[in-house]
Design an enzyme around this catalytic site. Structure first.
Site, short mmCIF file in Angstrom:
data_model
loop_
_atom_site.label_atom_id
_atom_site.label_comp_id
_atom_site.label_asym_id
_atom_site.label_seq_id
_atom_site.Cartn_x
_atom_site.Cartn_y
_atom_site.Cartn_z
N GLU A 142 0.82 -1.21 0.00
CA GLU A 142 0.00 0.00 0.00
C GLU A 142 0.86 1.27 0.00
O GLU A 142 0.72 2.12 0.88
CB GLU A 142 -0.96 -0.01 1.19
CG GLU A 142 -2.01 -1.09 1.09
CD GLU A 142 -3.16 -0.92 2.07
OE1 GLU A 142 -2.97 -0.26 3.10
OE2 GLU A 142 -4.24 -1.47 1.79
N GLU A 236 -5.99 -7.34 -1.71
CA GLU A 236 -6.59 -7.59 -0.40
C GLU A 236 -8.05 -7.20 -0.51
O GLU A 236 -8.35 -6.03 -0.70
CB GLU A 236 -5.96 -6.73 0.70
CG GLU A 236 -4.55 -7.10 1.07
CD GLU A 236 -3.98 -6.15 2.13
OE1 GLU A 236 -4.73 -5.59 2.95
OE2 GLU A 236 -2.75 -5.97 2.11
C1 GAL Z 1 -4.42 -3.00 4.70
C2 GAL Z 1 -3.00 -3.50 4.89
C3 GAL Z 1 -2.99 -4.82 5.64
C4 GAL Z 1 -3.88 -4.73 6.85
C5 GAL Z 1 -5.27 -4.31 6.44
C6 GAL Z 1 -6.24 -4.11 7.56
O1 GAL Z 1 -4.45 -1.66 4.44
O2 GAL Z 1 -2.35 -3.66 3.66
O3 GAL Z 1 -1.68 -5.13 6.00
O4 GAL Z 1 -3.33 -3.82 7.73
O5 GAL Z 1 -5.20 -3.06 5.83
O6 GAL Z 1 -6.41 -5.25 8.26
#
Ligand code: GAL
Length: 949
Positions: A142, A236
Site C-alpha cells: 500500500e 486484499e
Molecule cells: C491493509 C493492509 C494490511 C492490513 C489491512 C487491515 O491496508 O495492507 O496489511 O493492515 O489493511 O487489516
C-alpha cells in the site's frame, strides 16, 4: 485465476499445522495463498537475520510445495507490511535511525538491505521457476500516500531492485490501498501488475448497518482507466476486520462480514472480471509474543472464513467455497469482458430495484444480480431478459417470477458449457459441473423457497429421480428442456435422457458438497488443469473434505467429521470396488445411478485434562526491584543525552525512550534514584500505546497506577511522594508497551513514536536530580531466546530470568495452591507456574484454549500474560477486554506429555487482584484425518541465564 486467502504463518507458530490450513484453503476451491513475512521477527538485531526462524520458513515452503501442489503463493515480504503487527513489521532498532521511513533516503534503504536480501533469497529459491510454489511477489505494501516526493518512482524501483538483486524473477504485483492508479502509467513489464486493496465496510464493529453507497460499483471503470492491460487484481479484499482493545469481539466481526457480505461484495468484484483475488484474512491467527500492534489484542481471528482455531464452521467459509468452486468450474469467466454498467439499475429486468451487471464471453455470458440499493433487506421480484446462444430469452419461460431475497447477489449464466452440453441459461447458481465417463453432473443451488429455471439445449427427456415432484415443472422451449423448480431443503435430482444429472440444492445443503482437484501431472505440479478438474468426483460429506484420489476402481478420501455423516460419491469409477475414508476401508453401496453411499461414524473422544485449581502452582515475586537492597548494577543506565528519535524532541536531560536502549518489546521497567528534600510531588508522562498502563512505587511503597484506556496512548499523572528530606529513594515505574504504532503514510515515521517514560518532573528539583536506569527484555536486541524470537519476552523479572521457559526450577519457589486464582492482596507482580501432563486422543482436532472465566468484578484492573511452554500466548487486560479466551495451538501445547504453564499477574490497585477462574477449554471437537501427533514447535528449555538480573 489466482483465487487466494491471506494467511500469516508467523501468527501460527506451529509449522506442523500449516499444511492443515493449506488443505482447508484448497478445499474451499482456492488455488492460492498470500502471505506476509515479518521483518521485526526476523532481524531483531540490526545485521543479524535470524537463521533459526528462517530455516523454518525455508523448510516449510519446500515441504508445502511437495505436499500440496495446486496452491500457489503470493509472497509479501514488505519490508513495510502494516498487517496490524508491532511497528508495521519494522524492527524497534529502526526507531534510532533518523531516515524518513519508506523513502529513498539511503539511511532507510540501507537499513532494509540485509532483511530484503535474506528474505528475498529464501523467496527466490521457492519460486515456480525453481520448482517452488511462489508465483508472485509484492514488494512494499500500500505505497499509496505520503509526504512529497510521494509517489516516488525512484523509491519504488529501489525496493523492486533489491528483490531482483536477491534473485526474484517472478512478476511483481502492487497493492494500492484503493484504486488510485499509482505506478501503472509507465506500463508493464517494468512496473508490477497493478493491483489494489478494498475494505469497503471499514473496521467499526459498532455499526451493523452496511452504509449506503459502500458498494464499490466503479472499480471496473477505474480499472479500464488505470490499468487496462493488467489482469484485474484485488490483492486484499476485506473478508473480516481487526478488532480493537475494548472491541466487540470477533464473532460480531464475522457476523457483520458474513456470508451475505461475501455474496454482495465479492460478486460485485467478480462482475469486473477479477482474475487475481485475495481475501484478507483467509485464516485467523494470533498476536502471540507481543507481535501485535498497539490497537489490537492477542487474537487476530479477524472474523475470517477459517478461524483462529482453524475451524471451518463459519458459514462464510462455506459460502466462499460455493463462489470459488463456481469460478473454478467456469473457465469461460476468464475471458468474459465486463460490460458498461453505468445503467445497471433496471437493465435486463426493467425493474429499477434490481441492478444487473454483465460479463460477455465468446459464448458464455455472466450476469450479476443485486438490489439497486445494494444493502436492501427487502424481497424484490423480477423477470429478466438475457442474451443466450438462441438470442434474447425472457426468463422465467414457464411463468411466475424470480426473486432476490434480502442481502443477496446472484450469478445467472447463459450458454454455459457442461462438458459438451450447452445449458442455455440458469438462474440457479452453479456450485460445480463435472464430466465423468458415463454421465455429466451439474450441481446448482438457490436460497430456500426461491424459484429457479434452467434450460438445457437439445430437448432431452427429464425425470425426477429424487425429491418432491410437485416442486418441479418441465417444459420445452426453443429446442431446450426447461426445468423450473422451487428450492427445497430436500434436494431434487433430475436425470435427463442425454446422461446429464442435475442436483438442485438449497444453499445450506450445498455447503455439504465438495469437489477436490485430483492430483495430476507432477511435473507441472498443477492440480487445476481442466482435464483432471472436470473429472474430480463430487462428494457429499459434512464438515470438511481434504483430499480425493481415484486409483483404478478404488476411491480414497480424507476428511474431518464432527458428527456421524452420510457420504455420497458422485462420479467415482463405474464399478467401484473399494472406498477408503481416512485410510479405513468402508462398507458402501453403489446405486443404479452409480452413486456410492456410505456412512462415517463419529465417535466421541474421551477427554480429560487437568483442573487448573488442582495442578499445584508455585509463585515467584516478579517485582523484587522494589525491595530494599535490590541491586540494579546490571541494568542499563539511561545515559544518552540526545536521541535520533524523529517523533518527539527530548524534554529530559537523558533519553528515557526504551528503544534508544534496545528495549523494543513487552513490559519496561525504570528505576530513578534521587535524594529527597521532603514531600515531593512527582509528575510522570508515559507512553505505551492504546490500552497501556503503568504502576509506580517509591521504594517498596506503591504510589499509584494508570489502569489504561482505549484511547489513552500517553498518560500524565501526578503522585504525592511520602518522602523525608535527606533520604535516598528509588522510583520504580513499570510500563506496559503495547507495540509500535503504524506507519501508513510514506515519508513519515509514526512507527518511531517512543515508548516508556517520556518526561517527568520532581517538585523542588532539577530533572537531572534523578538518575535513571532502564530495562526491558534481557539483552535487549541481543535477545536470549533465539527460537521464540526477539519479541516474545519483556522486562519482567521472571521473564529476564527465563522463568517462563519449561524446565524452570520452580520447586524452590513458594507454593500457591490456586496460583493466579489466589492472586495478590496488594499491588505488585506475581509470576505463577505449574506443570501438568496432557494426554489428548489422537485422530481428533481438539483445540485447547485458556479461559479467564467468571470474573465478576468488571472494573478491577489486572493484567496477565500467559506463557505456554515458553511462548507468550495471551495478554489479558481485564478492565479493557474484550478477550477472555486465548487459543493456543497444538504443537505449542504438547498433547502427549508435559506442559509448562506460567501466568504473570500484575495487580494495579491497592486491593490487589486475582483471576477468579482459570481453566482449559476445548474448542469444537472434530474427528480429523490430519496426521497426528503434530510436530512440536521448537521448545527450547530454561537454563540459567548468564548475566540475568
Ligand atoms: C491493509 C493492509 C494490511 C492490513 C489491512 C487491515 O491496508 O495492507 O496489511 O493492515 O489493511 O487489516
Amino acid at each position: 485465476m489466482f483465487f487466494s486467502g491471506e494467511f500469516h504463518p508467523f501468527r501460527l507458530p506451529a509449522p506442523g499445522l500449516w499444511l492443515d490450513v493449506f488443505q482447508k484453503i484448497k478445499a474451499m476451491g482456492f488455488n492460492g495463498v498470500s502471505f506476509y513475512t515479518n521483518w521485526a521477527l526476523l532481524e531483531g538485531k540490526e545485521g543479524d537475520f535470524s537463521a533459526e526462524v528462517s530455516s523454518h520458513l525455508n523448510r516449510s515452503l519446500k515441504l508445502r510445495a511437495q505436499q500440496i501442489s495446486g496452491i500457489y503463493l503470493l509472497a509479501r515480504p514488505g519490508p513495510y507490511i502494516n498487517a496490524e503487527v508491532s511497528g508495521v513489521g519494522f524492527p524497534g532498532w529502526l526507531a534510532r535511525n533518523p531516515a524518513a521511513l519508506r523513502t529513498a533516503e539511503p539511511g532507510y534503504l540501507n537499513a532494509t538491505e540485509n532483511y530484503v536480501s535474506s528474505i528475498g533469497s529464501i523467496i527466490a529459491k521457492a519460486q515456480i521457476t525453481k520448482g517452488g510454489p511462489i508465483i508472485l511477489v509484492q514488494p512494499e505494501n500500500e505505497y499509496s500516500s505520503g509526504n512529497p516526493p510521494f509517489p516516488d518512482p525512484v523509491y519504488f524501483r529501489d525496493v523492486e531492485e533489491q528483490y531482483r538483486n536477491a534473485g526474484v524473477e517472478v512478476p511483481f504485483i502492487s497493492n494500492d490501498n484503493a484504486p488510485n492508479g499509482y505506478f501503472y502509467d509507465q506500463g508493464p513489464p517494468e512496473w508490477p501488475i497493478y493491483g489494489h486493496d478494498s475494505y469497503p465496510i471499514g473496521f467499526d464493529d459498532k455499526i451493523y448497518q452496511w452504509p449506503a453507497d459502500a458498494l464499490p460499483i466503479n472499480y471496473g471503470d477505474l480499472h479500464e482507466e488505470q490499468a487496462p492491460d493488467t489482469p484485474y487484481s484485488v490483492v486484499e479484499c476485506q473478508a473480516g476486520s481487526w478488532d480493537p482493545w475494548g472491541g466487540y469481539g470477533y464473532n460480531k466481526t464475522a457476523a457483520r462480514l458474513g456470508p451475505d457480505y461475501e455474496r454482495v461484495f465479492f460478486k460485485n468484484i467478480y462482475s469486473f472480471a477479477a482474475s487475481i483475488f485475495n481475501v484478507y484474512m483467509g485464516v485467523g491467527g494470533t498476536n502471540w509474543g507481543n507481535l501485535g500492534y498497539p490497537e489490537g489484542y492477542t487474537s487476530y481471528d479477524y472474523g475470517a472464513p477459517i478461524t483462529e482455531l482453524r475451524t471451518v464452521e463459519r458459514e462464510k467459509y462455506s459460502q466462499l467455497k460455493l463462489q470459488a468452486m463456481f469460478l473454478h468450474s467456469s473457465p469461460a469467466y476468464l475471458s468474459a469482458i465486463p460490460q458498461n454498467n453505468t445503467y445497471a439499475n433496471g437493465s435486463y429486468t426493467g425493474n429499477p430495484k434490481i441492478a444487473t451487471t454483465a460479463l460477455f464471453g465468446n459464448k458464455t455470458n455472466f450476469f450479476v444480480i443485486r438490489h439497486a440499493a445494494y444493502n436492501s433487506l427487502s424481497t424484490n421480484e423480477y423477470n429478466i431478459t438475457l442474451l443466450t446462444s438462441k438470442g434474447n430469452v425472457s426468463i422465467p419461460q414457464l411463468g411466475g417470477s424470480l426473486s432476490l431475497v434480502g442481502r443477496d447477489s446472484k450469478f445467472h449464466v447463459t450458454s454455459y458449457d457442461i462438458g459438451g452440453i450447452n445449458m442455455l441459461y440458469s438462474t440457479a447458481e452453479i456450485f460445480t459441473c463435472r464430466k465423468f465417463s458415463n454421465k455429466n453432473v451439474l450441481v446448482v443451488y438457490g436460497g430456500p423457497g426461491e424459484t429457479h429455471e434452467l434450460a438445457i439445449e437439445g430437448g432431452a427427456q427429464p425425470t425426477v429421480v429424487e425429491g418432491n415432484n410437485d416442486l418441479v415443472k418441465f417444459g420445452n422451449k426453443l429446442g431446450s428442456t426447461v426445468i423450473q423448480y422451487t428450492v427445497d431443503a430436500e434436494r431434487i435430482i433430475v436425470k435427463l435422457s442425454n446422461g446429464l444429472y442435475l442436483y438442485l440444492l438449497d444453499r445450506y445443503s450445498a455447503y455439504n458438497y465438495w469437489s477436490i482437484d485430483l492430483p495430476s501431472d507432477p511435473v507441472s505440479g498443477n492440480y487445476t488443469n481442466a482435464e483432471s478438474f472436470s473429472s474430480s468426483p463430487i462428494v457429499k460429506a459434512g464438515y470438511l473434505l481434504r483430499t480425493a484420489k481415484v486409483i483404478k476402481d478404488g476411491i480414497y478420501l480424507t476428511g474431518d467429521f464432527n458428527a456421524t455423516t452420510d457420504i455420497e460419491v458422485i462420479g467415482g469409477p463405474e464399478q467401484t470396488k473399494s472406498l477408503f475414508v481416512n485410510s479405513k476401508p468402508m462398507e458402501f453401496s453403489q446405486d443404479s445411478h452409480g452413486v456410492i453411499k456410505s456412512v462415517i461414524r463419529f465417535a466421541e473422544p474421551k477427554l480429560s485434562w487437568p483442573d487448573l485449581s488442582k495442578t499445584g502452582w508455585k509463585v515467584l515475586d516478579s517485582l523484587p526491584e522494589i525491595q530494599p537492597g535490590y541491586n540494579d548494577e546490571l541494568w542499563t543506565s539511561a545515559s544518552l543525552t540526545s536521541s535520533n528519535n524523529t517523533e518527539r524532541n527530548l524534554t529530559t536531560p537523558v533519553s528515557l525512550y526504551a528503544s534508544d536502549y534496545g528495549y523494543n518489546t513487552g513490559y519496561l521497567l525504570y528505576r530513578g534514584q534521587f535524594r529527597s528534600n521532603g514531600n515531593e510531588t512527582l509528575h510522570l508522562e508515559t507512553q505505551g500505546g492504546s490500552a497501556f498502563g503503568h504502576s509506580v512505587w517509591l521504594n517498596e511503597t506503591f504510589v499509584g497506577s494508570f489502569s489504561g484506556a482505549i484511547t489513552a496512548y500517553t498518560w500524565n499523572q501526578t503522585f504525592a511522594l511520602p518522602t523525608q528530606k535527606g533520604q535516598n529513594y528509588v522510583i520504580t515505574v513499570l510500563v506496559d508497551q503495547m507495540g509500535f504504532e503504524e506507519n501508513g503514510s510514506a515519508g513519515t515515521s509514526e512507527m518511531k513514536t517512543p515508548r516508556g517514560v517520556l518526561d517527568y518532573s520532581l517538585s523542588g528539583h532539577e530533572k537531572s536530580d534523578i538518575s535513571w536506569k532502564i530495562t526491558g527484555n534481557l539483552g535487549g536486541e541481543d535477545y536470549r531466546d533465539r527460537t521464540r524470537g526477539p519479541l516474545n519476552e519483556g522486562g519482567l523479572f521472571a521473564e529476564r530470568q527465563g522463568s517462563h521457559l519449561p524446565g524452570s526450577p520452580i520447586s524452590s519457589w513458594k507454593s500457591s495452591d490456586l496460583g493466579p486464582m489466589e492472586g495478590l492482596e496488594g499491588p505488585g507482580v506475581a509470576f505463577y507456574a505449574t506443570y501438568f501432563d496432557l494426554d489428548i486422543p489422537t485422530g481428533y482436532d481438539i483445540p485447547i484454549s485458556i479461559s479467564f472465566a467468571n470474573t465478576t468484578d468488571e472494573t478491577s484492573s489486572v493484567r496477565c500474560q500467559i506463557y505456554v511452554n515458553g511462548y507468550q500466548f495471551g495478554k489479558w487486560v481485564h478492565n479493557i477486554g474484550p478477550q477472555d479466551i486465548f487459543p493456543v495451538p497444538e504443537g505449542i501445547w504438547n498433547y502427549h506429555g508435559s506442559n509448562y504453564l506460567a501466568v504473570s499477574l500484575w495487580a494495579l490497585e491497592e486491593g490487589g487482584a486475582k483471576v477468579e477462574n482459570l481453566e482449559l477449554v476445548a474448542g469444537p471437537v472434530v474427528q480429523s484425518s490430519y496426521p497426528r501427533p503434530i510436530e512440536m514447535s521448537p521448545i527450547s528449555k530454561w537454563h540459567k541465564r548468564p548475566g540475568a538480573y
